[in-house]
Enzyme design. Structure first.
Site: not given
Ligand code: AOF
Ligand code: ZN
Length: 355
Positions: A56, A212
Site C-alpha cells: 500500500e 531443472r
Molecule cells: C500489508 N501490506 O504489503 C504486507 C503486510 O514487519 P512488517 O511491518 O513488515 O509487518 C509484517 C506483517 O504485516 C506481516 O506479518 C503481515 O501480517 C503484514 N503484511 N501487510 O498491509 C503488505 N506485506
Molecule cells: Zn502494512
C-alpha cells in the site's frame, strides 16, 4: 464494478507472486490505486522485500501528488493495523483520505486479524472484502500457516497409477506418469523453500532433487537418513550453494561443510526446527514409509496426486497402514482442484485435521 475489482485483484495476485522468496515469511502483497470515475489505474505498489515497504505504501508513493479522496485502493490482503518493521498501512490509508478499500482476504496475523478493516471502517472508509478470496488465500497459504502455526507449509507430491500403485510387482517404478507431469513437478520444486526425501529413495535413485528449469531456483534439500546410511558422494550432498539439512540420529560422521545435521524426535520437531532456519514451505517427494508416518503424525497440509491412466493390479500402494479400522477413524481431505496434465490427472487435496 465487482467484475472490475476481480480483474484488478487478478493483476495484484500476478504481481505479488513474483516476490515469493524475497518477502518470506511475510505475505505476497500488491496494491492498486484505481480511479473509478475514469476507469484508470493510477499506480501499483508491491511488497518486494522482507522488512521493507508494504504494498500500500509503495502504491501511494508511486501515485505521487494525487487527490485520494475519490480513489479506490485494491489489495489482496487486509491492510495491516500494527507497527511492525514498518508503520501501519491502515493509518496511512486513512491519512491519505481514500474513499474505498477493496480487499481479497483478511490478514490472519494475530497482530492484525480484522483490526485493519475495523480501523478503516471507523474512519468512514467504505470497505469491500472477499474479492477473489479463495485465490488470495491460495497465494498466501504458506504465510497463513507460518504466521498462525510457526510451522512450514507441507505439500506431498505423489505419482501413482489409476489403482494408486507406485511400484509394479516386479519392482519397477519408472516412469508412472508422463513427461508433462514430470515437468509440472519441476515447477513445484521452484516454488518451494525446501524439498524433502528419505534414504530409501535417495539410495535407490541417487536423485539430484534440483529444479531443472532455466532461471528458476532450486529448493533447499532435506534428507531423512536416521542411521546415516547415505554416502556423502551421493548427488543430494553435492556442494552447489543450496543448503542441505540431514535429519539424522547418527552424529558420529564428519559432515561436509554444506551439510547441516539436524537431530529430531518426530516430524513436528523436525519441521519446527526447519521453520526456525527459514524453510517456510516443504515439498515432500518420498516413498511409502515416510508418507505414511507424515500422515499419521498429521504433518501434511496438502497432497498433489498425479494419477496416470495405468493399472498395475498387484504392486506397492502409495500409502501404508494408518490403523484405520472404522470409517469414522479415517484421515479426511477436501478436494481443491483437478487439473488435466496431458495424459495424466492432477488432484489437489487438503488435509482436514481436528484442531
Ligand atoms: C500489508 N501490506 O504489503 C504486507 C503486510 O514487519 P512488517 O511491518 O513488515 O509487518 C509484517 C506483517 O504485516 C506481516 O506479518 C503481515 O501480517 C503484514 N503484511 N501487510 O498491509 C503488505 N506485506
Ligand atoms: Zn502494512
Amino acid at each position: 464494478m465487482m467484475k472490475k475489482y476481480e480483474e484488478l485483484m487478478k493483476i495484484c495476485l500476478d504481481e505479488a507472486q513474483k516476490y515469493r522468496f524475497d518477502v518470506a515469511p511475510n505475505p505476497m502483497v500488491c496494491a492498486i490505486i484505481y480511479d473509478e470515475n475514469n476507469d484508470k489505474i493510477i499506480s501499483k505498489g508491491v511488497h518486494k522485500k522482507y522488512g521493507e515497504n508494504h504494498a500500500e505504501r509503495n502504491a501511494i508513493i508511486e501515485a505521487g501528488d494525487v487527490d485520494f479522496s475519490d480513489k479506490t485502493l485494491i489489495v489482496n490482503l487486509e491492510p495491516c493495523s500494527h507497527q511492525g518493521k514498518t508503520p501501519p498501512c491502515a493509518d496511512l490509508i486513512i491519512e491519505k483520505g481514500f474513499k474505498k478499500v477493496v480487499i481479497g482476504t483478511y490478514d490472519p496475523n494475530p497482530l492484525v486479524c480484522s483490526q485493519g478493516v475495523m480501523k478503516l471502517k471507523n474512519a468512514g472508509i467504505e470497505v469491500i472484502s472477499g474479492v477473489l478470496e479463495d485465490e488470495c488465500k491460495e497465494l498466501n497459504k504458506v504465510f497463513i500457516k507460518n504466521v498462525t502455526k510457526k510451522m512450514p507449509y507441507v505439500t506431498v507430491k505423489i505419482a501413482t497409477t489409476f489403482d494408486s500403485k507406485i511400484v509394479t510387482a516386479g519392482g519397477e517404478s519408472k516412469w508412472i506418469t508422463g513427461e508433462a507431469s514430470r515437468a509440472y513437478v519441476q515447477k513445484l520444486r521452484a516454488q518451494h523453500f525446501g524439498i524433502l526425501s528419505g534414504s530409501g529413495t535417495v539410495l535407490a535413485d541417487n536423485p539430484a532433487l534440483t529444479c531443472r528449469l532455466k532461471g528458476e531456483r532450486s529448493p533447499e534439500r532435506i534428507i531423512i537418513d536416521r542411521h546415516g546410511k547415505i554416502p556423502f558422494d551421493y548427488q543430494v550432498f553435492r556442494d552447489d550453494d543450496t543448503r542441505v539439512f540431514l535429519a539424522t540420529h547418527n552424529l558420529e560422521r564428519d559432515f561436509p561443510k554444506n551439510v547441516a545435521p539436524v537431530e529430531f524426535a518426530n516430524f513436528r520437531d523436525l519441521f519446527a526446527k526447519l521453520y526456525n532456519m527459514g524453510v517456510y514451505s516443504i515439498l515432500v517427494e518420498t516413498g511409502k514409509t515416510i508418507l505414511t508416518t507424515l500422515v499419521k503424525q498429521e504433518m501434511a497440509d496438502e497432497i498433489y496426486k498425479f494419477v496416470s491412466p495405468k493399472i498395475f493390479g498387484t504392486g506397492m500402494d502409495f500409502i501404508g497402514n494408518l490403523n484405520v479400522f472404522k470409517i469414522s477413524e479415517c484421515y479426511k481431505l477436501e478436494f481443491r482442484e483437478i487439473e488435466r496434465v496431458e495424459e495424466d490427472i492432477l488432484i489437489k487435496a487438503r488435509f482436514l485435521y481436528d484442531e
